[in-house]
Design a protein around this motif. Structure first.
Motif, short mmCIF file in Angstrom:
data_model
loop_
_atom_site.label_atom_id
_atom_site.label_comp_id
_atom_site.label_asym_id
_atom_site.label_seq_id
_atom_site.Cartn_x
_atom_site.Cartn_y
_atom_site.Cartn_z
N SER A 263 0.81 -1.22 0.00
CA SER A 263 0.00 0.00 0.00
C SER A 263 0.84 1.27 0.00
O SER A 263 0.34 2.36 -0.29
CB SER A 263 -0.94 0.01 1.21
N LEU A 264 2.13 1.16 0.30
CA LEU A 264 3.00 2.34 0.31
C LEU A 264 3.41 2.78 -1.09
O LEU A 264 3.83 3.91 -1.28
CB LEU A 264 4.23 2.07 1.17
N TYR A 265 3.32 1.89 -2.04
CA TYR A 265 3.65 2.26 -3.41
C TYR A 265 2.50 3.08 -3.99
O TYR A 265 1.33 2.79 -3.74
CB TYR A 265 3.89 1.03 -4.26
N THR A 266 2.83 4.08 -4.78
CA THR A 266 1.81 4.98 -5.31
C THR A 266 1.58 4.84 -6.81
O THR A 266 0.58 5.33 -7.34
CB THR A 266 2.18 6.44 -5.00
N SER A 267 2.50 4.22 -7.50
CA SER A 267 2.34 4.01 -8.95
C SER A 267 2.49 2.53 -9.24
O SER A 267 3.37 1.87 -8.69
CB SER A 267 3.41 4.78 -9.73
N TRP A 268 1.64 2.03 -10.13
CA TRP A 268 1.60 0.60 -10.43
C TRP A 268 1.50 0.36 -11.92
O TRP A 268 0.88 1.14 -12.65
CB TRP A 268 0.38 -0.03 -9.77
N GLY A 269 2.10 -0.75 -12.34
CA GLY A 269 1.86 -1.22 -13.69
C GLY A 269 0.61 -2.08 -13.73
O GLY A 269 -0.02 -2.33 -12.70
N GLN A 270 0.27 -2.54 -14.90
CA GLN A 270 -0.97 -3.30 -15.08
C GLN A 270 -0.80 -4.78 -14.75
O GLN A 270 -1.78 -5.51 -14.63
CB GLN A 270 -1.48 -3.14 -16.53
N GLY A 271 0.43 -5.23 -14.63
CA GLY A 271 0.70 -6.62 -14.30
C GLY A 271 1.03 -7.45 -15.53
O GLY A 271 0.55 -7.18 -16.63
N THR A 272 1.86 -8.45 -15.32
CA THR A 272 2.20 -9.40 -16.37
C THR A 272 2.24 -10.79 -15.76
O THR A 272 2.80 -10.99 -14.69
CB THR A 272 3.54 -9.02 -17.05
N GLN A 273 1.62 -11.74 -16.44
CA GLN A 273 1.50 -13.09 -15.89
C GLN A 273 2.75 -13.90 -16.15
O GLN A 273 3.28 -13.90 -17.28
CB GLN A 273 0.28 -13.79 -16.50
#
Length: 122
Positions: free
Chosen positions: A108-118
């Motif tokens: 929760s401390l991270y503020t920017s995220w990628g969309q994810g890769t499987q």
């Protein structure tokens, strides 16, 4: 904005390299990391690297995974070797200005995220 690439299917014992590109030059200042999540499970930290290039890893991946970044090209990587069935997850890259940049910090401390890769290991 972060965008991951490089996921896929691999046999146990194989290798994959994930990449995470950023739209801005954040890697020089922020804590950036890789996290992974299985369906219905909490997102868990895999690796993190701070602004000085000091890396931290979860015990489960130490010696097998390597996090790195290229500040000039705004790209972060996760080199994954000796992949195991238990490494099958959706992998996310994340960034944030954290006081403590370690693999085990709450996601929760991270503020920017990628969309994810499987990543699927069979």
């Amino acid at each position: 904005q972060l965008v991951e690439s490089g996921g896929g299917s691999v046999q146990a014992g194989g290798s994959l390299r994930l990449s995470c590109g950023a739209s801005g030059s954040i890697y020089g200042d922020a804590c950036v990391g890789w996290l992974r999540q299985a369906p219905g499970k909490e997102r868990e930290g895999v690796a993190a690297i701070d602004s000085d290039g000091i890396a931290s890893y979860a015990d489960s991946v130490k010696g097998r995974f390597t996090i790195s970044k290229d500040n000039a090209n705004n790209t972060m990587y996760l080199e994954m070797n000796s992949l195991q069935l238990e490494d099958t997850y959706m992998y996310y890259c994340a960034a944030g200005f954290l006081m403590r940049c370690r693999a085990d910090v709450p996601h929760s401390l991270y503020t920017s995220w990628g969309q994810g890769t499987q990543v699927t290991v069979s």
